[in-house]
Design an enzyme around this catalytic site. Structure first.
Site, short mmCIF file in Angstrom:
data_model
loop_
_atom_site.label_atom_id
_atom_site.label_comp_id
_atom_site.label_asym_id
_atom_site.label_seq_id
_atom_site.Cartn_x
_atom_site.Cartn_y
_atom_site.Cartn_z
N ASP A 1 0.86 -1.18 0.10
CA ASP A 1 -0.06 -0.03 0.08
C ASP A 1 0.81 1.28 -0.03
OD1 ASP A 1 -2.73 1.18 0.63
OD2 ASP A 1 -1.51 2.23 2.05
N TYR B 1 2.55 9.81 -0.02
CA TYR B 1 3.71 9.33 0.78
C TYR B 1 4.93 9.53 0.37
CZ TYR B 1 -0.26 6.22 2.55
OH TYR B 1 -1.41 5.92 3.01
N LYS C 1 -2.80 5.58 -4.43
CA LYS C 1 -4.19 6.93 -4.11
C LYS C 1 -3.49 8.13 -4.59
CE LYS C 1 -3.85 4.41 0.49
NZ LYS C 1 -2.58 4.31 0.89
N HIS D 1 -7.93 9.21 -2.48
CA HIS D 1 -7.18 9.17 -1.33
C HIS D 1 -8.18 9.81 -0.17
CE1 HIS D 1 -2.97 9.08 0.94
NE2 HIS D 1 -3.98 8.71 1.78
#
Ligand SMILES: NC(=O)c1ccc[n+]([C@@H]2O[C@H](COP(=O)([O-])OP(=O)(O)OC[C@H]3O[C@@H](n4cnc5c(N)ncnc54)[C@H](OP(=O)(O)O)[C@@H]3O)[C@@H](O)[C@H]2O)c1
Length: 276
Positions: free
Chosen positions: A47, A52, A77, A110
């Site tokens: 994931d 990120y 996402k 997201h």
């Protein structure tokens, strides 16, 4: 290595492993190392997210692991700036480039960002990507009841909704709607970020009874409910422990006791206010 992790069937036909590796807040180098290590230990679901800033590292870890692409299940996402049909496509292409892949197994919106009011267009963009074959499965993250109901009014059904879920946040307000529409629930921060939850007296007692760690009990609780969990760890032993929760079962009484730990959390992020 044989993968002993059970998988759930997605509406689009693919199989989603019930336990995967979360990669926030790893940077590229940490993600590359953790992803390669996790895959070597038997993890298949990874994931990540545009937000990120580690998709490149995740891609490096995937290549270093040297496993066939079709054995892996890669989720990412996209952020709110891409909430349109063309935007979702661009976000997908950007993620594929950073990851070094030619398709995604699952792409998620997201956060709904309802103030912006464009998540329906973002979902329409996901549907086009799925038709094109750039994305195998499509879904949402952090969507609350109202946001899902608006999608459903447009005949849009996410295959997955990834939400904060653990025994302190059982999300009873949302799960029945997921079940009704065949939306798979995915849990983020399934260990409660290794905070108070792992010292909770009920969790500790159940762990002692089964000769398991509190983290294993908490992950077993969510997966035994039919939820997919993506705990983050960079540590070899904890990665192994988190993956080996399918060798024991919690009793109905354990499940009930753990299921009663839910409590209001004033610090929980509210997707009507927070989002990126
Ligand atoms: N969709 C969203 O908006 C959203 C939001 C947040 C997170 N996520 C996703 O969900 C993933 C997991 O969430 P999270 O990282 O916030 O929290 P988490 O997985 O609940 O907890 C991670 C923490 O637990 C520790 N840990 C891992 N395994 C353990 C074990 N067996 N025993 C004790 N401690 C253990 C980790 O430390 P070590 O690394 O040292 O083991 C880390 O400090 C993220 O990585 C991300 O992929 C999604």
């Amino acid at each position: 290595m044989k993968n002993a992790v059970p998988a759930l069937k997605l509406k689009s036909g693919g199989m989603l492993p019930q336990l995967g590796l979360g990669t926030w807040p790893m940077d590229d180098a940490q993600a590359a190392a953790a992803v390669a290590l996790a895959i070597s230990l038997g993890y298949r679901l990874i994931d990540t997210a545009e937000n990120y800033r580690n998709e490149q590292g995740v891609g490096e870890g995937i290549r270093a692991a040297g496993i066939a692409r079709e054995e892996l299940f890669i989720t990412t996402k996209f952020n709110r700036e891409w909430h349109s049909i063309a935007g979702a496509r661009q976000a997908c292409i950007n993620s594929l480039q950073r990851l070094g892949l030619d398709y995604l197994d699952l792409l998620l919106i997201h956060w709904p960002n309802p103030q912006q009011g464009r998540y329906v267009e973002a979902f329409a963009g996901l549907q086009q990507l799925q038709q094109e074959g750039l994305v195998r499965a499509i879904g949402t993250s952090n969507f609350k009841l109202d946001h899902l109901q608006i999608l459903l009014q447009h005949d849009m059904v996410p295959e997955v909704n990834q939400i904060q879920l653990d025994p302190y946040h059982p999300r009873a307000e949302l799960i029945p709607l997921h079940v009704q529409h065949g939306i798979i629930t995915q849990a983020w921060s399934p260990l409660g970020r290794a905070g108070e939850l792992l010292q909770d007296p009920v969790v500790v007692e159940v762990a002692r009874q089964h000769d398991k760690t509190p983290a294993q009990v908490v992950l077993r609780w969510s997966t035994q409910l039919g939820v997919v969990a993506v705990p983050k760890s960079s540590d070899t032993l904890r990665l192994q422990q988190n993956l080996s929760i399918f060798e024991f079962s919690l009793t109905d009484e354990d499940m009930q006791r753990l299921g009663m730990l839910g409590r209001p959390d004033p610090e929980m992020l509210d997707a009507d206010i927070f989002g990126h």
